[in-house]
Design an enzyme around this catalytic site. Structure first.
Site, PDB file in Angstrom:
ATOM      1  N   LYS A 275      -2.795   0.431 -24.844  1.00  0.00           N
ATOM      2  CA  LYS A 275      -3.212   0.366 -26.254  1.00  0.00           C
ATOM      3  C   LYS A 275      -1.949   0.340 -27.123  1.00  0.00           C
ATOM      4  O   LYS A 275      -1.138  -0.551 -26.950  1.00  0.00           O
ATOM      5  CB  LYS A 275      -4.205   1.479 -26.556  1.00  0.00           C
ATOM      6  CG  LYS A 275      -5.518   1.302 -25.742  1.00  0.00           C
ATOM      7  CD  LYS A 275      -6.534   2.398 -25.970  1.00  0.00           C
ATOM      8  CE  LYS A 275      -7.768   2.184 -25.092  1.00  0.00           C
ATOM      9  NZ  LYS A 275      -8.729   3.304 -25.185  1.00  0.00           N
TER      10      LYS A 275
ATOM     11  N   ASP B  36      -6.367  13.728 -25.226  1.00  0.00           N
ATOM     12  CA  ASP B  36      -6.485  12.352 -24.740  1.00  0.00           C
ATOM     13  C   ASP B  36      -5.932  11.455 -25.838  1.00  0.00           C
ATOM     14  O   ASP B  36      -6.595  11.181 -26.833  1.00  0.00           O
ATOM     15  CB  ASP B  36      -7.961  12.046 -24.459  1.00  0.00           C
ATOM     16  CG  ASP B  36      -8.186  10.598 -24.043  1.00  0.00           C
ATOM     17  OD1 ASP B  36      -7.237   9.794 -24.128  1.00  0.00           O
ATOM     18  OD2 ASP B  36      -9.329  10.275 -23.661  1.00  0.00           O
TER      19      ASP B  36
ATOM     20  N   ARG C 137      -2.459  -2.653 -18.330  1.00  0.00           N
ATOM     21  CA  ARG C 137      -3.659  -1.813 -18.258  1.00  0.00           C
ATOM     22  C   ARG C 137      -3.413  -0.739 -17.226  1.00  0.00           C
ATOM     23  O   ARG C 137      -3.116  -1.032 -16.064  1.00  0.00           O
ATOM     24  CB  ARG C 137      -4.868  -2.635 -17.826  1.00  0.00           C
ATOM     25  CG  ARG C 137      -5.330  -3.606 -18.851  1.00  0.00           C
ATOM     26  CD  ARG C 137      -6.744  -4.027 -18.591  1.00  0.00           C
ATOM     27  NE  ARG C 137      -7.651  -3.225 -19.358  1.00  0.00           N
ATOM     28  CZ  ARG C 137      -7.962  -3.483 -20.632  1.00  0.00           C
ATOM     29  NH1 ARG C 137      -7.433  -4.503 -21.262  1.00  0.00           N
ATOM     30  NH2 ARG C 137      -8.805  -2.715 -21.271  1.00  0.00           N
TER      31      ARG C 137
ATOM     32  N   GLU D 208      -0.415   4.904  -0.509  1.00  0.00           N
ATOM     33  CA  GLU D 208      -1.159   6.155  -0.689  1.00  0.00           C
ATOM     34  C   GLU D 208      -0.230   7.353  -0.564  1.00  0.00           C
ATOM     35  O   GLU D 208       0.609   7.410   0.335  1.00  0.00           O
ATOM     36  CB  GLU D 208      -2.281   6.262   0.347  1.00  0.00           C
ATOM     37  CG  GLU D 208      -3.450   5.374   0.001  1.00  0.00           C
ATOM     38  CD  GLU D 208      -4.613   5.516   0.974  1.00  0.00           C
ATOM     39  OE1 GLU D 208      -4.490   6.263   1.956  1.00  0.00           O
ATOM     40  OE2 GLU D 208      -5.645   4.868   0.733  1.00  0.00           O
TER      41      GLU D 208
ATOM     42  N   TYR E 113       0.834  -1.212   0.000  1.00  0.00           N
ATOM     43  CA  TYR E 113       0.000   0.000   0.000  1.00  0.00           C
ATOM     44  C   TYR E 113       0.859   1.249   0.000  1.00  0.00           C
ATOM     45  O   TYR E 113       1.795   1.351   0.789  1.00  0.00           O
ATOM     46  CB  TYR E 113      -0.942   0.023   1.214  1.00  0.00           C
ATOM     47  CG  TYR E 113      -2.384  -0.016   0.751  1.00  0.00           C
ATOM     48  CD1 TYR E 113      -2.956   1.132   0.202  1.00  0.00           C
ATOM     49  CD2 TYR E 113      -3.109  -1.190   0.773  1.00  0.00           C
ATOM     50  CE1 TYR E 113      -4.250   1.102  -0.291  1.00  0.00           C
ATOM     51  CE2 TYR E 113      -4.401  -1.227   0.285  1.00  0.00           C
ATOM     52  CZ  TYR E 113      -4.972  -0.068  -0.253  1.00  0.00           C
ATOM     53  OH  TYR E 113      -6.234  -0.116  -0.750  1.00  0.00           O
TER      54      TYR E 113
ATOM     55  N   THR F 144      -4.065   6.043 -21.902  1.00  0.00           N
ATOM     56  CA  THR F 144      -3.996   4.694 -21.342  1.00  0.00           C
ATOM     57  C   THR F 144      -2.565   4.215 -21.581  1.00  0.00           C
ATOM     58  O   THR F 144      -1.829   4.798 -22.384  1.00  0.00           O
ATOM     59  CB  THR F 144      -4.951   3.717 -22.059  1.00  0.00           C
ATOM     60  OG1 THR F 144      -4.607   3.725 -23.448  1.00  0.00           O
ATOM     61  CG2 THR F 144      -6.404   4.115 -21.896  1.00  0.00           C
TER      62      THR F 144
HETATM   63  C1  LIG Z   1      -9.679   3.695 -24.303  1.00  0.00           C
HETATM   64  C2  LIG Z   1      -9.916   5.148 -24.122  1.00  0.00           C
HETATM   65  C3  LIG Z   1     -10.050   5.716 -22.856  1.00  0.00           C
HETATM   66  C4  LIG Z   1     -10.322   4.942 -21.582  1.00  0.00           C
HETATM   67  O1  LIG Z   1      -9.577   3.965 -21.232  1.00  0.00           O
HETATM   68  P1  LIG Z   1      -9.996   2.846 -20.158  1.00  0.00           P
HETATM   69  O2  LIG Z   1      -8.670   2.372 -19.763  1.00  0.00           O
HETATM   70  O3  LIG Z   1     -10.815   1.874 -20.945  1.00  0.00           O
HETATM   71  O4  LIG Z   1     -10.761   3.492 -19.068  1.00  0.00           O
HETATM   72  C5  LIG Z   1     -10.103   7.088 -22.743  1.00  0.00           C
HETATM   73  N1  LIG Z   1     -10.060   7.855 -23.824  1.00  0.00           N
HETATM   74  C6  LIG Z   1      -9.980   7.352 -25.077  1.00  0.00           C
HETATM   75  C7  LIG Z   1      -9.949   8.292 -26.232  1.00  0.00           C
HETATM   76  C8  LIG Z   1      -9.920   5.978 -25.262  1.00  0.00           C
HETATM   77  O5  LIG Z   1      -9.876   5.497 -26.501  1.00  0.00           O
END
Ligand SMILES: *Cc1c(COP(=O)(O)O)cnc(C)c1O
Length: 417
Positions: free
Chosen positions: A229, A200, A235, A56, A54, A226
């Site tokens: 991807k 994003d 993840r 925090e 942990y 993220t």
């Molecule tokens: C995949 C995605 C997210 C969110 O990701 P999670 O890990 O699934 O919560 C946010 N913004 C965009 C543009 C995405 O494609």
């Protein structure tokens, strides 16, 4: 095969399902644009004793004792993220992409404030202000769409909406947009109304890191992503920003939204960021884009109708109805043939969200397992055959067998052979 021996002993049911999923990932052509194969090193980091701890707070300022190693892990991840993306500040604690975005709202907005992002059916993400998401419920959301003819971002529309509604923040980045983003132009619009520009880059952060997609900095003040991807980590999520927003963003993640960071994930993010800083990652990113271009060209040659007529990134969106099937019918036929993709709305889609007109493809996974441009013609041919054979289970199964055989020539990172 992965070593599941301890799980086999404790929980054979789960062990069996994991190994079945592993086989599925080995034997199919995975074209889901948000997915990938994390490396063996990334996978190993996620399965370590760091999950027991942990932590925090932030390095040097924790609420629990025993952080001498965890602090170093998190600091390494932060320093690597800053170096890789040229960021003044990084927070590597978000549990995933959506919580990273939630933290941006918490840091910058009051409930009821106006925000602006791309509409979900046009490719935007739920967290960019879609009506059923917290972002559309708690904030006054203005959504931009795409140009009715080009199906590309219409900067005039964005500017008009921005001037009319004066949002506090403007989101760029999307989940199903096959073209690059003009961050500089968006920054100009944001500056006109004194809004904060957020990028994003969840989908294409691997392409940014690999130098094959325009960089959001210095135009955006805040960048979220993220890590699983195209970046090919575990993840997770990250927030990168200019120094001016550092304190508010950190406080929004902890204590604003989250408790203890997932230290095993932080370590795996650090490993992925190290991998992403190597030369062969640049080659991987370049090949993702080349593969998407080759797959797009091969599909168009076979009469598929691509949104915007092609792609600049890892992602392709096509109108399945132009080939006589709905998106769901098409993706189901492809699945039975051993090719995974998801049905997806296309711009101005007349069909319902659960069975939209389009199918979205991405080339990150196939690139990670070593497929190249020369293989994309064959992949397009199989997609075409699966469409033609959608009512012929025998034929779909025979395509699946060919694909199984083909896939055995491409080892998957993270899956021991
Ligand atoms: C995949 C995605 C997210 C969110 O990701 P999670 O890990 O699934 O919560 C946010 N913004 C965009 C543009 C995405 O494609």
């Amino acid at each position: 095969m992965s070593d599941l021996s301890a799980i086999v002993t404790t929980d054979p049911d789960i062990a069996k399902l994991i190994s079945q999923e592993e086989q599925r990932q080995l034997h199919s052509i995975r074209l889901i644009a948000s997915e990938n194969y994390a490396s063996a090193a990334v996978m190993q980091a996620t399965g370590t004793v760091l999950t027991n701890k942990y932590s925090e707070g932030y390095a040097g300022k924790r609420y629990y004792e025993g952080q001498e190693y965890i602090d170093q892990v998190e600091t390494l991840a932060i320093e690597r993220a800053k170096a890789l993306f040229g960021a003044e500040h990084a927070n590597v604690q978000p549990y995933s992409g959506s919580p990273a975005n939630q933290a941006v709202y918490l840091a910058l907005c009051e409930p009821g404030d106006t925000i602006m992002g791309m509409s979900l059916p046009f490719g935007g993400h739920l967290t960019h202000g879609w009506k059923v998401n917290f972002s559309g419920i708690q904030y006054k959301s203005v959504q931009y769409e795409l140009h009715p003819e080009t199906h590309r971002i219409d900067l005039d529309q964005v500017r008009e909406l921005a001037k009319e509604h004066r949002p506090r923040l403007i989101w760029t980045g999307a989940s199903a947009y096959p073209r690059t983003w003009d961050f500089e132009a968006f920054a100009g619009i944001a500056a006109e109304i004194d809004a904060v520009l957020v990028a994003d880059i969840a989908h294409f952060s691997g392409l940014v890191a690999g130098g094959v997609h325009p960089h959001p900095f210095p135009h955006a003040s805040i960048v979220t992503t993220t890590t699983h991807k195209t970046l090919r980590g575990p993840r997770g999520g990250m927030i990168l920003s200019k120094e001016e927003y550092a304190r508010d963003l950190d406080r929004a993640i902890f204590p604003g939204l989250q408790g203890g960071p997932h230290n095993h994930t932080t370590a795996a993010i650090a490993v992925a960021l190290k991998e992403a800083s190597q030369d062969d990652f640049k080659d991987y990113a370049r090949r993702i884009v080349a593969n998407a271009a080759a797959l797009a060209a091969a599909l168009m040659e076979r009469g598929f109708s691509l949104v915007t007529g092609g792609t600049d990134n890892h992602l392709i969106l096509f109108d399945a109805t132009a080939k006589g099937l709905s998106g769901k019918e098409g993706s189901t036929a492809m699945q039975l043939a051993g090719i995974e993709a998801n049905s997806n709305a296309i711009p101005f889609d007349p069909r319902k969200p659960f069975d939209p007109s389009g199918i979205r493809l991405g080339t990150a996974s196939v690139t990670s397992r070593g497929m190249n441009e020369e293989h994309m013609g064959q992949v397009a041919a199989w997609i075409d055959e699966a469409f033609a054979a959608h009512e012929d289970p025998g034929k779909l199964d025979s395509i699946r067998k060919q694909i199984n055989e083909f896939c055995s020539g491409f080892p998957c990172p993270g899956i021991p052979t």
